[in-house]
Design a protein around this motif. Structure first.
Motif, PDB file in Angstrom:
ATOM      1  N   GLU A  32       0.828  -1.204   0.000  1.00 22.00           N
ATOM      2  CA  GLU A  32       0.000   0.000   0.000  1.00 22.00           C
ATOM      3  C   GLU A  32       0.865   1.258   0.000  1.00 22.00           C
ATOM      4  N   PHE A  33       0.319   2.305  -0.578  1.00 23.84           N
ATOM      5  CA  PHE A  33       0.943   3.630  -0.548  1.00 23.84           C
ATOM      6  C   PHE A  33       0.008   4.507   0.287  1.00 23.84           C
ATOM      7  N   VAL A  34       0.433   4.829   1.510  1.00 24.42           N
ATOM      8  CA  VAL A  34      -0.395   5.586   2.440  1.00 24.42           C
ATOM      9  C   VAL A  34       0.238   6.949   2.682  1.00 24.42           C
ATOM     10  N   ALA A  35      -0.561   8.004   2.571  1.00 31.00           N
ATOM     11  CA  ALA A  35      -0.067   9.362   2.794  1.00 31.00           C
ATOM     12  C   ALA A  35      -0.646   9.912   4.088  1.00 31.00           C
ATOM     13  N   PHE A  36       0.208  10.567   4.885  1.00 29.61           N
ATOM     14  CA  PHE A  36      -0.239  11.340   6.039  1.00 29.61           C
ATOM     15  C   PHE A  36      -0.310  12.795   5.596  1.00 29.61           C
ATOM     16  N   LEU A  37      -1.494  13.396   5.740  1.00 29.90           N
ATOM     17  CA  LEU A  37      -1.724  14.750   5.245  1.00 29.90           C
ATOM     18  C   LEU A  37      -2.304  15.616   6.355  1.00 29.90           C
ATOM     19  N   VAL A 207      -4.440   9.582   5.186  1.00 34.43           N
ATOM     20  CA  VAL A 207      -4.767   9.813   6.588  1.00 34.43           C
ATOM     21  C   VAL A 207      -4.703  11.317   6.819  1.00 34.43           C
ATOM     22  N   VAL A 208      -5.839  11.946   7.111  1.00 32.95           N
ATOM     23  CA  VAL A 208      -5.867  13.381   7.382  1.00 32.95           C
ATOM     24  C   VAL A 208      -5.786  13.587   8.889  1.00 32.95           C
ATOM     25  N   VAL A 214      -6.482  11.800  14.274  1.00 33.54           N
ATOM     26  CA  VAL A 214      -6.860  11.345  12.934  1.00 33.54           C
ATOM     27  C   VAL A 214      -8.292  11.777  12.663  1.00 33.54           C
ATOM     28  N   GLU A 215      -8.486  12.569  11.614  1.00 32.96           N
ATOM     29  CA  GLU A 215      -9.812  13.041  11.239  1.00 32.96           C
ATOM     30  C   GLU A 215     -10.521  12.062  10.302  1.00 32.96           C
ATOM     31  N   ALA A 219      -9.721   6.354   0.862  1.00 33.09           N
ATOM     32  CA  ALA A 219      -9.141   6.437  -0.473  1.00 33.09           C
ATOM     33  C   ALA A 219      -9.278   7.884  -0.951  1.00 33.09           C
ATOM     34  N   PRO A 220      -8.359   8.351  -1.811  1.00 32.02           N
ATOM     35  CA  PRO A 220      -8.372   9.758  -2.227  1.00 32.02           C
ATOM     36  C   PRO A 220      -9.718  10.248  -2.759  1.00 32.02           C
ATOM     37  N   GLU A 221     -10.370   9.447  -3.614  1.00 34.86           N
ATOM     38  CA  GLU A 221     -11.638   9.879  -4.210  1.00 34.86           C
ATOM     39  C   GLU A 221     -12.716  10.044  -3.147  1.00 34.86           C
ATOM     40  N   GLU A 222     -12.770   9.088  -2.213  1.00 32.13           N
ATOM     41  CA  GLU A 222     -13.766   9.178  -1.142  1.00 32.13           C
ATOM     42  C   GLU A 222     -13.471  10.371  -0.232  1.00 32.13           C
ATOM     43  N   LEU A 223     -12.200  10.575   0.066  1.00 36.13           N
ATOM     44  CA  LEU A 223     -11.812  11.694   0.923  1.00 36.13           C
ATOM     45  C   LEU A 223     -12.250  13.021   0.313  1.00 36.13           C
TER      46      LEU A 223
END
Length: 355
Positions: A32-37, A207-208, A214-215, A219-223
């Motif tokens: 997986e490629f997971v981003a913390f934003l 992950v926002v 954690v808010e 997935a990016p599209e759902e976010l």
């Protein structure tokens, strides 16, 4: 199921009582490629450093492939970390920089050279192998940092804003290379960034974070399309948030809230009291969709940038909303500041959330 990385109620509180990260839960599958934003100070880099072992955890557990590494030193964790400033040794050659991690592991010289040669070739760095790092460009140094992180064959690669020092064009090029590389290698990437486009464009999940909490993890599209909290709705994209009171849901599967602009329907849970409308969901005119939301106003500003038109509309109560539309549409071309306009919104594009 065995996860590559699992955080269980991980937290970090400093001696003065400041809570940097609070009860972080996450499960990351292999590859997986997971981003913390999130904004500066939200705890994303602190979390990454706890995963790497450079920062002690105050509570919780960190598991890598099922093994508890919560108190294992960084050098004994199956992770590799790439920093924003690359942390290269300027007077070492490219080859020496890349081999550094293998030297620490006291790897046999023949095996070490084989691995270094292979990764030099992978990153198109062979011709620069004997140059010192301080004589190379930013993009080349970034590739060296990636090569050094990957040559040790980590289970998980941790990246702390590694593209922040690059100019916009080079950043886009490296972003594309990074995603292709991650797919080819199948290694789990955990990536920290403050750039929305980077997180949404590169990752499988985002992950926002806000104030150590954690808010939303999506997935990016759902976010982007279905923010779960007011913070995410304000932080991601360009959204209008309209407050109201919960109203009885209809028989169409949508929830409703009563607002100063009338009844607004949308996708959400019962008891929601806020409607989130993306800027691109506003139509410059009605489409006669069921339960279409109607907002009347006056255009106050218009800017056409490439294929996108940015239009500001002041509603009857003085509130201004942002509208994004296709710059070539007749509506975008014909509307001028001062023009009256009716904005239509399909309820299916509206997300209802609770504060």
């Amino acid at each position: 199921m065995l996860f590559d990385l699992e955080l269980i109620s991980v937290g970090k509180t400093y001696p003065d009582g400041t809570v940097a990260v609070s009860d972080f839960d996450l499960k990351v599958e292999k590859g997986e490629f997971v981003a913390f934003l999130g904004p500066s100070g939200c705890g994303k880099s602190t979390t990454l450093r706890m995963i790497a072992g450079f920062e002690d955890i105050t509570n919780g557990e960190i598991l890598i492939k099922g093994a508890n590494v919560s108190h294992v030193p960084p050098e004994h964790r199956p992770t590799s970390m790439i920093f924003q400033n690359y942390a290269l040794f300027p007077h070492m050659t490219v080859r020496q920089n890349i081999a550094f991690g293998l030297d620490v592991k006291r790897m046999d010289r023949v095996e070490k050279n084989r691995k270094v040669d292979r990764i030099l070739d992978m990153f198109d760095l062979t011709e620069f192998a004997d140059r010192t790092a301080d004589r190379l460009s930013g993009g080349q140094r970034q590739r060296i940092a990636l090569a050094r992180g990957l040559v040790v064959e980590p289970e998980i690669l941790l990246l702390d804003e590694p593209l922040g020092a690059l100019d916009a064009n080079l950043r886009r090029i490296i972003q594309n290379e990074l995603k292709l590389l991650q797919r080819d290698l199948g290694i789990t990437f955990v990536f920290v960034t403050h750039a929305q486009s980077e997180a949404l464009g590169l990752s499988d999940r985002v992950v926002v974070m806000s104030n150590g909490v954690v808010e939303q993890i999506s997935a990016p599209e759902e976010l982007y399309n279905r923010p779960a909290t007011p913070f995410v709705a304000e932080f991601i994209g360009s959204n209008t948030i309209i407050e109201g009171k919960p109203a009885q849901s209809g028989d169409d599967g949508l929830q409703r809230i009563e607002t100063p602009y009338g009844l607004i329907s949308g996708v959400g849970k019962a008891g929601s009291d806020k409607a989130v409308i993306p800027a691109e969901a506003f139509n410059l005119g009605l489409r006669d969709t069921p339960n279409e939301i109607r907002l009347d106003g006056v255009v106050t500003a218009k800017q056409l940038v490439g294929s996108i038109g940015y239009i500001r509309v002041k509603l009857g109560d003085g509130r201004e909303v942002e509208v994004e539309t296709h710059a070539g549409s007749a509506e975008a071309q014909n509307l001028l500041p001062g023009s009256s306009v009716t904005l239509g919104v399909d309820p299916a594009s509206v997300t209802l959330i609770h504060h």
